[in-house]
Enzyme design. Structure first.
Site, PDB file in Angstrom:
ATOM      1  N   CYS A  28      35.331 -64.768  -0.714  1.00 43.84           N
ATOM      2  CA  CYS A  28      36.626 -64.109  -0.833  1.00 43.84           C
ATOM      3  C   CYS A  28      37.834 -65.042  -0.732  1.00 43.84           C
ATOM      4  O   CYS A  28      38.849 -64.800  -1.366  1.00 43.84           O
ATOM      5  CB  CYS A  28      36.759 -62.979   0.174  1.00 43.84           C
ATOM      6  SG  CYS A  28      35.853 -63.206   1.691  1.00 43.84           S
ATOM      7  N   ASP A  85      29.510 -61.704  -7.028  1.00 40.95           N
ATOM      8  CA  ASP A  85      30.584 -61.242  -6.154  1.00 40.95           C
ATOM      9  C   ASP A  85      31.867 -61.012  -6.940  1.00 40.95           C
ATOM     10  O   ASP A  85      32.150 -61.715  -7.895  1.00 40.95           O
ATOM     11  CB  ASP A  85      30.817 -62.347  -5.108  1.00 40.95           C
ATOM     12  CG  ASP A  85      31.450 -61.803  -3.841  1.00 40.95           C
ATOM     13  OD1 ASP A  85      31.672 -60.582  -3.770  1.00 40.95           O
ATOM     14  OD2 ASP A  85      31.719 -62.605  -2.932  1.00 40.95           O
ATOM     15  N   LYS A 118      31.968 -49.998   4.316  1.00 38.46           N
ATOM     16  CA  LYS A 118      31.328 -50.301   3.036  1.00 38.46           C
ATOM     17  C   LYS A 118      30.365 -49.222   2.583  1.00 38.46           C
ATOM     18  O   LYS A 118      29.847 -48.452   3.389  1.00 38.46           O
ATOM     19  CB  LYS A 118      30.609 -51.645   3.116  1.00 38.46           C
ATOM     20  CG  LYS A 118      29.607 -51.732   4.261  1.00 38.46           C
ATOM     21  CD  LYS A 118      28.944 -53.110   4.325  1.00 38.46           C
ATOM     22  CE  LYS A 118      27.822 -53.123   5.335  1.00 38.46           C
ATOM     23  NZ  LYS A 118      26.933 -54.258   5.229  1.00 38.46           N
ATOM     24  N   GLN A 161      25.729 -64.774  -4.919  1.00 36.45           N
ATOM     25  CA  GLN A 161      26.141 -63.377  -5.031  1.00 36.45           C
ATOM     26  C   GLN A 161      26.824 -63.149  -6.370  1.00 36.45           C
ATOM     27  O   GLN A 161      27.541 -64.018  -6.851  1.00 36.45           O
ATOM     28  CB  GLN A 161      27.152 -63.058  -3.926  1.00 36.45           C
ATOM     29  CG  GLN A 161      26.573 -63.081  -2.537  1.00 36.45           C
ATOM     30  CD  GLN A 161      27.622 -62.723  -1.506  1.00 36.45           C
ATOM     31  OE1 GLN A 161      28.675 -63.344  -1.458  1.00 36.45           O
ATOM     32  NE2 GLN A 161      27.349 -61.730  -0.687  1.00 36.45           N
ATOM     33  N   ARG A 221      24.521 -69.164   4.699  1.00 36.92           N
ATOM     34  CA  ARG A 221      24.659 -68.479   5.991  1.00 36.92           C
ATOM     35  C   ARG A 221      23.536 -68.904   6.909  1.00 36.92           C
ATOM     36  O   ARG A 221      22.396 -69.035   6.472  1.00 36.92           O
ATOM     37  CB  ARG A 221      24.603 -66.948   5.807  1.00 36.92           C
ATOM     38  CG  ARG A 221      25.686 -66.428   4.918  1.00 36.92           C
ATOM     39  CD  ARG A 221      25.611 -64.921   4.772  1.00 36.92           C
ATOM     40  NE  ARG A 221      26.667 -64.472   3.860  1.00 36.92           N
ATOM     41  CZ  ARG A 221      26.818 -63.218   3.471  1.00 36.92           C
ATOM     42  NH1 ARG A 221      26.000 -62.279   3.906  1.00 36.92           N
ATOM     43  NH2 ARG A 221      27.791 -62.893   2.647  1.00 36.92           N
ATOM     44  N   HIS A 234      36.160 -59.682  -6.188  1.00 37.49           N
ATOM     45  CA  HIS A 234      37.205 -59.150  -5.317  1.00 37.49           C
ATOM     46  C   HIS A 234      38.261 -58.531  -6.194  1.00 37.49           C
ATOM     47  O   HIS A 234      38.743 -59.164  -7.134  1.00 37.49           O
ATOM     48  CB  HIS A 234      37.760 -60.252  -4.421  1.00 37.49           C
ATOM     49  CG  HIS A 234      36.721 -60.752  -3.464  1.00 37.49           C
ATOM     50  ND1 HIS A 234      35.894 -61.806  -3.771  1.00 37.49           N
ATOM     51  CD2 HIS A 234      36.327 -60.277  -2.256  1.00 37.49           C
ATOM     52  CE1 HIS A 234      35.042 -61.982  -2.765  1.00 37.49           C
ATOM     53  NE2 HIS A 234      35.271 -61.061  -1.836  1.00 37.49           N
ATOM     54  N   HIS A 290      35.852 -55.825  -1.802  1.00 39.06           N
ATOM     55  CA  HIS A 290      34.803 -56.822  -1.974  1.00 39.06           C
ATOM     56  C   HIS A 290      33.625 -56.040  -2.553  1.00 39.06           C
ATOM     57  O   HIS A 290      33.315 -54.967  -2.048  1.00 39.06           O
ATOM     58  CB  HIS A 290      34.324 -57.405  -0.640  1.00 39.06           C
ATOM     59  CG  HIS A 290      35.398 -57.933   0.245  1.00 39.06           C
ATOM     60  ND1 HIS A 290      35.436 -59.236   0.662  1.00 39.06           N
ATOM     61  CD2 HIS A 290      36.464 -57.330   0.823  1.00 39.06           C
ATOM     62  CE1 HIS A 290      36.465 -59.417   1.466  1.00 39.06           C
ATOM     63  NE2 HIS A 290      37.108 -58.284   1.588  1.00 39.06           N
TER      64      HIS A 290
END
Length: 628
Positions: A329, A378, A459, A376, A358, A380, A505
């Site tokens: 992000c 991903d 979420k 990911q 991670r 935003h 997200h």
RNA sequence: GCCAGCGUAGCUCAGUGGUAGAGCAGCUGAUUCGUAAUCAGCAGGUCAAGGGUUCAACCCCCUUCGCUGGCUCCA
């Protein structure tokens, strides 16, 4: 005796009896439902009662069988190992377990002994007897028996309960709400499966107990089917297939939780990523890229230092602290902030196939499903509050669309505010409501997962299942009012003033690694044609056709068909066997006939085959691509 | 991270104190064959790593690493 009239599954019945079993003689019935509550067959009858029978094959019936089996197991354990302290033992989706506190550990030989003892108890056909006691009496009863865990459970139930129920069979008495089968003779098919550690009350601060897992079914046949299913599922394990199909590998030399994609896995991943780029461009997303390490200061601003530090890796560059990104992000927020944004610019959707790292606890790492580094899909989305519901709905639509393309079934959950989190209560409430409203507007069912949200917002999670039924989270949609605040993000509104955008997200497949893992298990390695790393193997009958086979391979490659050539000096049966084991969708067999006619014989996975031209085959392969 | 089990050839697995074995895969040769394994030969292992016990350790003990199943945590 007075006559009592009741209805059983809608049919009127009369009896002079006093308990439900007096009107239900059917041995397939294990319990009953009265006024919406499940009760034992030994529950009292009253005139005019409406009784619904619970068949042993129904979902509820099987749960009752499993729960009763767990009691029998606990009795067997107590008889064999009197020092074992029983704690809890519920039924689960595919079996049951019982947790014990015991100094010695249970071995697999112990499990066999326990199972034998259980069989003895079943053959004695011991009745399950329900008893009621006041909480106080029950506490002293269990205290006397030396069962501190039961005492703790009853104490925690509170005084307002008044009475609690106990179930007794043979020598064993357990605190239990019930209902149970009438007697142990009803338990005809069970098997103990494994021992595992489990924290008392699921809290890692508590003592670790020993959990014995087992399963039970209404019949030996159903049990056998389930055990077969487990065996078949093991063959579909993505770690096994990943090696056999040469998709990916892991290496002790590299370290745990790290994935290496081999050529075929690399191709599969590229195909999925190309699909993702296309589908996102078409929906108004921009593709961006951010770096893997970002200054420590930035992670302080975002709140990661306070809330996510234990999951992050850090490094030092020229004496300065940098965090290796666990999320994508921050770069996206900086892109947003790189210039003044107008309300007209919104929504802005930044998409990144972002590689994140991670620190996952060592015990949780699992093949592709749970890794320490993953990519990911991903994005935003920065939008105005009035655009929020539409944006969330569009994401849900995308999830539905993508899941349909891959033929996956899924479940949705909404996760609310966790203990460790940032932001105001009002924002959390507003964000949670926005997520719920979007799902409700679409009429999609969902569960609530209290306290399981991200630290910056609530979420929606989408879960899909692996070969043995374990759920894995893929898509997630997270609503965030906090990061825009922390980074002082804004846009200029129609009124000329500064306004705060909302940030979403979201991932669709989630982690590419995990998704590929589930994909492998879902298709048992036999991927749909459009993502098969190898779509066809071209094989000649003898060396005589090798030249033509090569021509065919060249021609198909020119047309973007992913082919492999097998011109080894082996029999056709051998080549077919290998291609089948590699789960290749099409086998192209070339003999003298095909060479003479300038055709190919295409054999499908099913074994069906047809002779056709190259153009015809190319068209079949192209038609397998999903329309997006 | 916690509990338990496990770690022998590329893969699947035998081998319970006297310095390693099979099948498949690999390589070489023969075979040229129409739909799930052609035959023969060869090669392949500091038995996860380190330490200890023992005349002697793949085997027994300890430590570390890794894997598996759970728990906790999570995409």
């Amino acid at each position: 005796m007075p006559q009592i009239t009741v209805t059983v599954d809608g049919n009127t019945a009369t009896t002079e009896g006093t308990i439900i079993r007096d009107v239900i003689k059917n041995k397939r019935v294990v319990a009953a439902r009265v006024n919406g509550d499940l009760v034992d067959l030994s529950a009292p009858l009253s005139d005019g009662q409406a009784i619904e029978t619970i068949d042993l094959d129904s979902d509820e019936g099987v749960h009752i069988i499993r729960h009763s089996t767990s009691h029998v197991m606990a009795e067997a354990v107590k008889l064999l190992f009197p020092d074992a302290r029983p704690t809890i033992g519920p039924s689960t989706e595919d079996g049951f377990y019982y947790d014990f506190d015991r100094a010695e550990t249970f071995s697999s030989e112990d499990l066999e002994k326990i199972e034998k003892k259980m069989e003895e108890l079943v053959s004695q056909d011991l009745p399950f007897i329900r008893k009621e006691m006041t909480s106080q009496d029950a506490i002293s009863f269990f205290r006397e028996k030396g069962e501190p865990y039961k005492v703790e459970i009853i104490s925690d139930l509170g005084d307002d309960l008044g009475t609690v129920s106990l179930y007794e069979q043979g020598t064993f008495v357990d605190l239990c709400r019930g209902p149970h089968v009438p007697s142990t003779g009803y338990l005809k098919a069970f098997k103990l499966l494994s021992v595992a550690g489990a924290y008392w009350r699921g809290d890692e601060k508590n003592k670790m107990l020993q959990r014995i897992y087992g399963t039970a079914f209404s019949s030996p046949k159903a049990l056998k089917q389930y055990l077969n299913f487990l065996e078949e599922a093991r063959k579909r394990d993505h770690r096994k297939l990943g090696r056999e199909l040469e998709l990916f590998m892991q290496s002790d030399d590299i370290g745990p939780g790290m994935i290496v994609y081999m050529p075929k896995g690399g191709r599969l991943r590229t195909l999925i990523e190309d699909f993702e780029k296309k589908i996102h461009f078409k929906r108004g997303y921009d593709i961006v890229y951010g770096p893997s390490i970002l200054r420590g200061k930035l992670w302080e601003t975002s709140g990661h230092m306070d809330n996510y530090k234990e999951n992050m890796y850090f490094t030092e560059v020229d004496g300065q602290l940098y965090g290796i990104k666990p999320m994508n992000c921050l770069s996206h927020i900086l892109i947003y902030k790189s210039k003044v944004r107008s309300y007209r610019d919104l929504p802005l959707r930044y998409f990144e196939l972002g590689n994140v790292t991670r620190h996952e606890k060592s015990g949780v790492i699992h093949g592709l499903m749970r890794t320490r580094q993953f990519t990911q899909d991903d994005a935003h989305i920065f939008c105005r509050p009035d655009q929020l519901i539409d944006e969330i709905t569009a994401i849900i639509n995308l999830v539905e669309e993508v899941m349909a393309i891959f033929n996956f079934e899924y479940e949705m959950e909404i996760s609310t505010r966790p203990a460790k989190s940032i932001g105001s209560d009002e924002d959390w409430e507003m964000a949670t409501k926005a997520l719920m409203d979007s799902l409700e507007k679409k009429g999609l069912p969902f569960e609530i997962n209290e306290g399981d949200g991200a630290f910056y917002g609530p979420k929606i999670d989408v879960k899909i299942k692996d070969a043995i039924g374990r759920s894995w989270q893929c898509a997630t949609i997270q609503c965030d009012f906090s990061l825009p605040e922390r980074f002082d993000t804004h846009y200029v509104g129609a009124d000329g003033g500064k306004h705060r955008p909302v940030m979403l997200h979201r991932v669709i497949l989630g982690s590419i690694e995990r998704f590929i893992g589930v994909l492998i298990e879902h298709f048992a390695g036999a991927f749909p044609v459009w993502i098969s790393p190898v779509q066809a193997v071209i094989m000649c009958i003898t060396d005589a056709q090798a030249g033509y086979a090569e021509q065919v391979a060249d021609e198909l490659r020119k047309n973007d068909v992913r082919v492999e050539l097998d011109v080894r000096n082996e029999k056709i049966g051998y080549k077919i066997r290998e291609a089948r084991l590699q789960k290749v969708p099409y086998m192209i067999v070339i003999g003298d006939k095909e060479m003479g006619d300038q055709t190919i014989t295409v054999r499908e996975r099913s074994g069906e085959q047809e002779t056709m031209t190259l153009a015809e085959f190319t068209a079949i392969v192209k038609n397998a691509e999903p329309v997006i």
